[in-house]
Write an enzyme that holds these catalytic residues in place. Structure first.
Site, PDB file in Angstrom:
ATOM      1  N   GLU A  36      -4.981  -5.264  10.752  1.00  0.00           N
ATOM      2  CA  GLU A  36      -3.886  -4.321  10.704  1.00  0.00           C
ATOM      3  C   GLU A  36      -4.362  -3.425  12.280  1.00  0.00           C
ATOM      4  OE1 GLU A  36      -2.289  -2.951   6.864  1.00  0.00           O
ATOM      5  OE2 GLU A  36      -3.906  -1.608   7.077  1.00  0.00           O
ATOM      6  N   GLY A  89       2.879  -1.384   4.175  1.00  0.00           N
ATOM      7  CA  GLY A  89       2.790   0.167   4.093  1.00  0.00           C
ATOM      8  C   GLY A  89       4.140   0.633   3.709  1.00  0.00           C
ATOM      9  N   GLU A 103      -6.512   4.564   8.213  1.00  0.00           N
ATOM     10  CA  GLU A 103      -6.334   5.972   7.686  1.00  0.00           C
ATOM     11  C   GLU A 103      -7.610   6.555   7.168  1.00  0.00           C
ATOM     12  OE1 GLU A 103      -2.543   5.598   5.942  1.00  0.00           O
ATOM     13  OE2 GLU A 103      -1.675   4.736   7.631  1.00  0.00           O
ATOM     14  N   HIS A 128      -9.310   1.114   5.305  1.00  0.00           N
ATOM     15  CA  HIS A 128      -7.923   1.323   5.856  1.00  0.00           C
ATOM     16  C   HIS A 128      -8.199   2.179   7.224  1.00  0.00           C
ATOM     17  CE1 HIS A 128      -3.883   2.526   6.621  1.00  0.00           C
ATOM     18  NE2 HIS A 128      -3.600   1.338   6.057  1.00  0.00           N
ATOM     19  N   GLY A 174       2.833   1.897  10.792  1.00  0.00           N
ATOM     20  CA  GLY A 174       3.797   2.842  10.535  1.00  0.00           C
ATOM     21  C   GLY A 174       4.643   3.294  11.817  1.00  0.00           C
ATOM     22  N   ASN A 201       0.894  -1.271   0.130  1.00  0.00           N
ATOM     23  CA  ASN A 201      -0.070   0.001  -0.154  1.00  0.00           C
ATOM     24  C   ASN A 201       0.908   1.172   0.028  1.00  0.00           C
ATOM     25  OD1 ASN A 201      -1.929   1.999   0.474  1.00  0.00           O
ATOM     26  ND2 ASN A 201      -2.365   1.487   2.588  1.00  0.00           N
ATOM     27  N   TRP A 202       1.027   1.812  -1.153  1.00  0.00           N
ATOM     28  CA  TRP A 202       2.257   3.065  -1.163  1.00  0.00           C
ATOM     29  C   TRP A 202       1.223   4.200  -0.632  1.00  0.00           C
ATOM     30  CZ3 TRP A 202       4.711   3.493  -6.444  1.00  0.00           C
ATOM     31  CH2 TRP A 202       5.739   2.182  -6.984  1.00  0.00           C
ATOM     32  N   LYS A 203       0.061   4.325  -0.265  1.00  0.00           N
ATOM     33  CA  LYS A 203      -0.546   5.469   0.391  1.00  0.00           C
ATOM     34  C   LYS A 203      -0.550   6.775  -0.605  1.00  0.00           C
ATOM     35  CE  LYS A 203       0.110   3.320   4.792  1.00  0.00           C
ATOM     36  NZ  LYS A 203       0.203   3.584   6.319  1.00  0.00           N
ATOM     37  N   SER A 255       3.783  -2.357  10.306  1.00  0.00           N
ATOM     38  CA  SER A 255       5.252  -2.519  10.366  1.00  0.00           C
ATOM     39  C   SER A 255       5.586  -3.921  10.028  1.00  0.00           C
ATOM     40  CB  SER A 255       5.536  -2.127  12.085  1.00  0.00           C
ATOM     41  OG  SER A 255       5.134  -0.821  12.254  1.00  0.00           O
TER      42      SER A 255
HETATM   43  C1  PEP Z   1      -0.663  -0.228   6.247  1.00  0.00           C
HETATM   44  O1  PEP Z   1      -0.810   1.219   6.180  1.00  0.00           O
HETATM   45  O2  PEP Z   1      -1.396  -0.697   5.609  1.00  0.00           O
HETATM   46  C2  PEP Z   1       0.612  -0.536   6.851  1.00  0.00           C
HETATM   47  C3  PEP Z   1       0.499  -1.832   7.126  1.00  0.00           C
HETATM   48  O3  PEP Z   1       1.510   0.507   7.065  1.00  0.00           O
HETATM   49  P1  PEP Z   1       3.159  -0.041   7.732  1.00  0.00           P
HETATM   50  O4  PEP Z   1       3.594  -1.235   7.004  1.00  0.00           O
HETATM   51  O5  PEP Z   1       3.896   1.136   7.368  1.00  0.00           O
HETATM   52  O6  PEP Z   1       2.929  -0.169   9.119  1.00  0.00           O
END
Ligand code: PEP
Length: 258
Positions: A173, A239, A105, A103, A179, A15-17, A218
């Site tokens: 998640e 992410g 976010e 998600h 993050g 997921n590049w956001k 993470s």
């Molecule tokens: C995400 O936002 O889906 C995610 C898992 O982010 P990260 O891997 O950076 O924790």
């Protein structure tokens, strides 16, 4: 058959956001080259969810390569007066085969409820996209001991009734792990994924048995193999570590010798 002993093809999705410009195509191409070269026999599917602006361009360059493309969100409706929104049908038209919905976010930044997420997942199905439905508890909810209740409640309210293993993927998640560099212990992941599996089977029967449950939060090159080996973990939603092909491929390689 994977480490879990079940016939589920794992999925590793990046997921590049809100990151990436046209120049980022090189990262996607590097993933493609590895999947067509040294990782050609990888048992996992690999997907990138770039910003919507990049999907059509990436699709044109990637062609029929093994790198799947996904959107990061969609509107419940197929078209209409919704400035700035993107319909699932548009993502499909641009070359996506899946879309992330719910998600944390989106739930936090845009106040999306599980009912909204369900409507978006239904839109994904309507458009012929796989819905990647995200669920997860906050830190306060974990401390309060309500993780399983929160996660199972979100699952029940977010999943369309007609979800199948082919058209839906669940991504667990924990919000506090996204993050932050923090992850739950493998035992904690096992408990939550086991509860999700039980709930999916209760809701969807055999489809719930076969549905992929990704872990996200993470995931990094140095913890991927441990997390991916946990029972009922059928892949990862990644992410930050998906932005560089070298890191993402190091995570994907957790499935190299499975
Ligand atoms: C995400 O936002 O889906 C995610 C898992 O982010 P990260 O891997 O950076 O924790």
């Amino acid at each position: 058959m994977g480490k879990t002993g079940r016939e589920i093809r794992p999925l590793v999705a990046g997921n590049w956001k809100m990151n990436g410009l046209k120049a980022s195509l090189g990262e996607a191409m590097a993933v493609r080259d590895a999947l067509q070269g040294p990782l050609a026999s990888l048992p996992a599917e690999v997907m990138i969810a770039p910003p919507a602006t990049l999907i059509a361009g990436f699709a044109a360059e990637l062609g029929s390569s093994p790198v799947l493309l996904a959107g990061q969100d969609c509107h419940p409706k197929p078209s209409g007066a919704h400035t700035g929104d993107i319909a699932a049908e548009m993502l499909k038209d641009a070359g996506a085969s899946a879309v992330i919905v719910g998600h944390s976010e989106r739930r936090t930044d845009h106040g999306e409820t599980s009912a909204d997420v369900r409507a978006k997942a239904e839109a994904a199905h309507r458009a012929g996209l796989v819905a990647i439905v995200c669920i997860g508890e906050t830190h306060a909810e974990r401390l309060a001991g309500s993780t399983l209740a929160v996660v199972c409640g979100q699952l029940e309210e977010s999943m369309p009734e007609l979800s199948t293993a082919a058209n839906t993927v669940v991504a667990y998640e924990p919000v506090w792990a996204i993050g932050t560099g923090l992850t739950p212990s493998p035992d904690d992941v096992k408990d939550v994924h086991g509860a999700i599996r039980a709930r999916l089977v209760a809701q969807l029967g055999v489809e719930g048995e076969a549905m992929r449950i990704l872990y996200g939060g993470s995931v990094k090159p140095d913890n991927a193999a441990t997390l991916m080996a946990v029972e009922n973990v059928d892949g990862a939603l990644v992410g930050g570590a998906s932005l560089k092909a070298s890191d993402f491929l190091a995570i994907v390689r957790a499935y190299e010798n499975v």
